[in-house]
Design an enzyme around this catalytic site. Sequence first.
Site, PDB file in Angstrom:
ATOM      1  N   SER B 140     -32.401  -3.499  20.935  1.00 53.05           N
ATOM      2  CA  SER B 140     -33.230  -3.671  19.915  1.00 53.05           C
ATOM      3  C   SER B 140     -33.908  -2.315  19.366  1.00 53.05           C
ATOM      4  O   SER B 140     -33.764  -1.371  19.888  1.00 53.05           O
ATOM      5  CB  SER B 140     -34.367  -4.348  20.544  1.00 53.05           C
ATOM      6  OG  SER B 140     -35.464  -4.324  19.860  1.00 53.05           O
ATOM      7  N   TYR B 153     -40.727  -3.358  27.512  1.00 46.53           N
ATOM      8  CA  TYR B 153     -39.597  -4.059  26.764  1.00 46.53           C
ATOM      9  C   TYR B 153     -38.865  -2.694  26.105  1.00 46.53           C
ATOM     10  O   TYR B 153     -37.488  -2.830  26.240  1.00 46.53           O
ATOM     11  CB  TYR B 153     -39.851  -4.748  25.804  1.00 46.53           C
ATOM     12  CG  TYR B 153     -38.991  -5.649  24.980  1.00 46.53           C
ATOM     13  CD1 TYR B 153     -38.118  -6.498  25.615  1.00 46.53           C
ATOM     14  CD2 TYR B 153     -38.933  -5.300  23.598  1.00 46.53           C
ATOM     15  CE1 TYR B 153     -36.995  -7.018  24.558  1.00 46.53           C
ATOM     16  CE2 TYR B 153     -37.837  -5.841  22.717  1.00 46.53           C
ATOM     17  CZ  TYR B 153     -36.898  -6.830  23.285  1.00 46.53           C
ATOM     18  OH  TYR B 153     -36.269  -7.368  22.398  1.00 46.53           O
TER      19      TYR B 153
HETATM   20  N1  NAP Z   1     -36.331 -11.737  18.322  1.00 48.26           N
HETATM   21  C1  NAP Z   1     -36.440 -10.603  18.178  1.00 48.26           C
HETATM   22  O1  NAP Z   1     -37.042 -10.302  17.048  1.00 48.26           O
HETATM   23  C2  NAP Z   1     -35.353  -9.712  18.609  1.00 48.26           C
HETATM   24  C3  NAP Z   1     -35.353  -8.416  18.078  1.00 48.26           C
HETATM   25  C4  NAP Z   1     -34.543  -7.544  18.540  1.00 48.26           C
HETATM   26  C5  NAP Z   1     -33.452  -7.713  19.755  1.00 48.26           C
HETATM   27  N2  NAP Z   1     -33.797  -8.834  20.240  1.00 48.26           N
HETATM   28  C6  NAP Z   1     -32.826  -9.288  21.380  1.00 48.26           C
HETATM   29  O2  NAP Z   1     -32.006 -10.322  21.076  1.00 48.26           O
HETATM   30  C7  NAP Z   1     -31.687 -10.877  22.203  1.00 48.26           C
HETATM   31  C8  NAP Z   1     -31.777 -12.370  22.029  1.00 48.26           C
HETATM   32  O3  NAP Z   1     -33.051 -12.780  21.908  1.00 48.26           O
HETATM   33  P1  NAP Z   1     -33.417 -13.892  20.916  1.00 48.26           P
HETATM   34  O4  NAP Z   1     -34.413 -13.487  20.013  1.00 48.26           O
HETATM   35  O5  NAP Z   1     -32.422 -14.943  20.732  1.00 48.26           O
HETATM   36  O6  NAP Z   1     -34.695 -14.853  22.105  1.00 48.26           O
HETATM   37  P2  NAP Z   1     -34.380 -15.897  23.268  1.00 48.26           P
HETATM   38  O7  NAP Z   1     -34.068 -17.084  22.460  1.00 48.26           O
HETATM   39  O8  NAP Z   1     -35.610 -15.768  23.874  1.00 48.26           O
HETATM   40  O9  NAP Z   1     -33.234 -15.507  24.037  1.00 48.26           O
HETATM   41  C9  NAP Z   1     -33.371 -14.545  25.106  1.00 48.26           C
HETATM   42  C10 NAP Z   1     -32.302 -15.253  26.127  1.00 48.26           C
HETATM   43  O10 NAP Z   1     -32.182 -14.375  27.109  1.00 48.26           O
HETATM   44  C11 NAP Z   1     -31.925 -15.277  28.225  1.00 48.26           C
HETATM   45  N3  NAP Z   1     -32.385 -14.889  29.628  1.00 48.26           N
HETATM   46  C12 NAP Z   1     -33.698 -14.013  29.683  1.00 48.26           C
HETATM   47  N4  NAP Z   1     -33.344 -13.623  31.197  1.00 48.26           N
HETATM   48  C13 NAP Z   1     -32.433 -14.096  31.703  1.00 48.26           C
HETATM   49  C14 NAP Z   1     -31.646 -14.066  33.113  1.00 48.26           C
HETATM   50  N5  NAP Z   1     -32.146 -13.483  33.973  1.00 48.26           N
HETATM   51  N6  NAP Z   1     -30.308 -14.692  33.078  1.00 48.26           N
HETATM   52  C15 NAP Z   1     -29.796 -15.168  32.114  1.00 48.26           C
HETATM   53  N7  NAP Z   1     -30.389 -15.212  30.535  1.00 48.26           N
HETATM   54  C16 NAP Z   1     -31.603 -14.568  30.824  1.00 48.26           C
HETATM   55  C17 NAP Z   1     -32.963 -16.399  27.911  1.00 48.26           C
HETATM   56  O11 NAP Z   1     -32.365 -17.556  28.868  1.00 48.26           O
HETATM   57  P3  NAP Z   1     -33.469 -18.898  29.192  1.00 48.26           P
HETATM   58  O12 NAP Z   1     -33.179 -19.654  27.913  1.00 48.26           O
HETATM   59  O13 NAP Z   1     -32.847 -19.432  30.345  1.00 48.26           O
HETATM   60  O14 NAP Z   1     -34.792 -18.339  29.138  1.00 48.26           O
HETATM   61  C18 NAP Z   1     -32.791 -16.397  26.626  1.00 48.26           C
HETATM   62  O15 NAP Z   1     -32.132 -17.630  26.101  1.00 48.26           O
HETATM   63  C19 NAP Z   1     -32.405 -10.429  23.257  1.00 48.26           C
HETATM   64  O16 NAP Z   1     -31.663  -9.393  23.920  1.00 48.26           O
HETATM   65  C20 NAP Z   1     -33.748  -9.818  22.599  1.00 48.26           C
HETATM   66  O17 NAP Z   1     -34.208  -8.900  23.190  1.00 48.26           O
HETATM   67  C21 NAP Z   1     -34.670 -10.073  19.568  1.00 48.26           C
END
Ligand code: NAP
Lengths: 439, 248
Positions: B140, B153
């Site tokens: 990120s 984070y």
């Molecule tokens: N959204 C943003 O603005 C943004 C910006 C920059 C980077 N990112 C990064 O993009 C990636 C995807 O995020 P997203 O935006 O799609 O949000 P999200 O839908 O909340 O996805 C995060 C995922 O990580 C999984 N997770 C968390 N802890 C885990 C564990 N211990 N074991 C297995 N899975 C686990 C969660 O699984 P569960 O469904 O089981 O909870 C969830 O599906 C993340 O790394 C996030 O930090 C997001």
Amino acid sequence: MTALAGWGRYPRIDCAIAAPRDEAALAALIARGGAIARGMGRAYGDSALSATNTISMRHFKRFRAFDPATGVLEAEAGVTLAEIIETFLPRGWFPLVTPGTKFVSLGGAIAADVHGKNHHGAGSFGACVEWIELMGADGAVARATRDDDRFRWTLGGMGLTGVILRAAIRLQPVASGWIAQTTLPAPDLAAAIEAFEANMDAPYSVAWIDCATSGAARGRSLVMLGRHAAPEALPRAARRDPFAVPRRRLRRLPIDLPSGALNPLTLRAFNAAYWWAGARRAGAALVDWDRYFYPLDAIEGWNRLYGRRGFVQFQCALPLPAAREGLDALLRTIAARGAGSFLAVLKRFGAQEGRLSFPMEGYTLALDFPCNRESLNLMQTLDRITADHGGRFYLAKDARLDAATLHATDPRWSDFAEMRRRTGLAEAFASAQSRRLAL
Amino acid sequence: MSGAVEDAVLILGARSDIARACAQRLARAGHPLMLAARDAATLAGDAEDLKLRHGVAVTCHDFDALATGDHAAFLDALPELPEIALCAVGLMGDQAESQRDPAAAIRVLRSNFEGPAVVLSLLAERFEARGSGTIVGISSVAGERGRASNYVYGAAKAGFTAWLSGLRNRFGRGPVRVITVLPGFVATSMTEGMDLPARLTAQPEEVAEAVYRAIRHRRDVVWVRPVWRVIMAIIRALPEPIFKKTRL
Ligand SMILES: NC(=O)c1ccc[n+]([C@@H]2O[C@H](COP(=O)([O-])OP(=O)(O)OC[C@H]3O[C@@H](n4cnc5c(N)ncnc54)[C@H](OP(=O)(O)O)[C@@H]3O)[C@@H](O)[C@H]2O)c1
Ligand SMILES: Cc1cc2nc3c(=O)[nH]c(=O)nc-3n(C[C@H](O)[C@H](O)[C@H](O)COP(=O)(O)OP(=O)(O)OC[C@H]3O[C@@H](n4cnc5c(N)ncnc54)[C@H](O)[C@@H]3O)c2cc1C
């Protein structure tokens, strides 16, 4: 709170909107009451708006099963017709019924029981629906099949019987992605009606009708017939992959046009030019499915054509015996006011079953007006003419009808409202439209 | 060689919105998929959808990024060693809670850094032994400089970004390729309800397209929206005496 509107951008209402990801979250939202499901927001008015509880179904968009033997597709309600076509046309399947835009959700197509250019033969969207799964006021999910009461109230029920979660629909087999189109210029309304009546065996038919011209040419139309083309009818180059069609460039209307850009002068000029251009190109042509069914989809955001104040659509259906006289009266009134729109559509409807469905055997006329006081006044006159000829109104296009007119012209809605009160659906599900129309 | 359409892709954290968009994009290109997440049974609907739309093979697997001791066994139990592995696991947590409660902070640090780094390390070993493989890590822009609003984070993501950079450097001459994805704001469940500026906010499909292109074109670091590269360059360039007084 988010400012939301339908496709016509009128009315615009501040709504609490949530997009649940699973059934538990959806049930919790429904429990708050006053809920309305929202699909792609392509209804023109306030059908999919609830100030207190609008529920976007955009996360429910999975295909679940497809049976290539029968063409039956099970999918979640947020899946769009565009996705269905993208996935299944290459395998030789096309929606049995489609409205004039592919950017509608399955849930929206069922809730409005939409119709297409083949209504006179195929019926409304409901004709292809095998079952639906609906979440009711109590959050419980039940499957309803064609004979069930809940099924029949939901087809055309505008989201007011619950939230459709999933459905099974039957697709039609097609031999190519092309439509063999025949354009018949009709110099006046009588000729247009004659052309429709003489071509009831054409699978698809629709007319663009000139609403801006009065006098002898009143109601002149381009009647467009179509059928799915056989691969042998395609040019050699297209025969190798009959489902591949040229990709259209998506154009985007960059800005809102100033509200005065549409005036009687530009309207008359446009309509005349369109008619002459169409009449010159009359005859047979091969058109790909996207251009044929969805000409407007090529211009993203064309609804901004009418400026910030938005636009309203008038769509009525008139029973066959009174259709000609009724249409004539409507067109006279519209042309006399110098109102009318770029794209007015006339279509022959076939017989229709369905407890709330809009179509009836006869004719339907649909046209847009810029949203202003004169248009709203004019539309009240059109309402009266429709009522006098035994017609009815399409709620998926409506943003301004009054409850008394709706219930007087279409008592089915009074039964529906009574049923909703009796069963507790009235508290659980409501839209700005259902409140306005006392449903 | 990584990038051919028959290459199997392992997606870790497959229930994430970004991961689901990536799955659609990669399946559309023809890649078979292995979806891994906690409680894999809930992925059945997604798997069916992917198979129906794109006609590719899809399998589902239980995976918990925090159960690092099980990661080797998890990988060994997969139907095959993937050619491409994409890790979308992440946890934003609540900054205030992370400040108050060490257990919460540890969860954020481990979910964004330790867990992903452990499983990807094990994959890198296996890829090296085989002589090919591509690792895609979703980090990120939050890791580019620690800010008061989300530095726990951000620190975990900074660690992950540095770790990916090191891994790429280690395999600079092959055979393992490493891609770092640096999204800015993305409209997903992680950011739901937050008031994000539309111009700076990508849709998950946009991230997926960027990931897909990075795999195709052998990129190292991907900023999903180029404007974020500029924003973060400015934020990084601010001298500390000024930076510490800002609220970003
Ligand atoms: N959204 C943003 O603005 C943004 C910006 C920059 C980077 N990112 C990064 O993009 C990636 C995807 O995020 P997203 O935006 O799609 O949000 P999200 O839908 O909340 O996805 C995060 C995922 O990580 C999984 N997770 C968390 N802890 C885990 C564990 N211990 N074991 C297995 N899975 C686990 C969660 O699984 P569960 O469904 O089981 O909870 C969830 O599906 C993340 O790394 C996030 O930090 C997001
Ligand atoms: C360019 C254009 C051309 C059109 N042409 C035609 C045409 O030829 N024929 C025709 O019949 N219509 C036509 N329409 C209207 C359109 O087909 C309908 O309004 C359709 O309902 C829109 O679907 P949607 O997914 O956008 O639904 P929305 O506009 O979001 O909602 C419409 C109604 O469906 C309900 N609804 C949506 N999803 C669900 C759900 N999951 N469960 C329960 N209720 C739900 C809503 O509550 C609302 O009452 C056209 C619209 C446009 C913009």
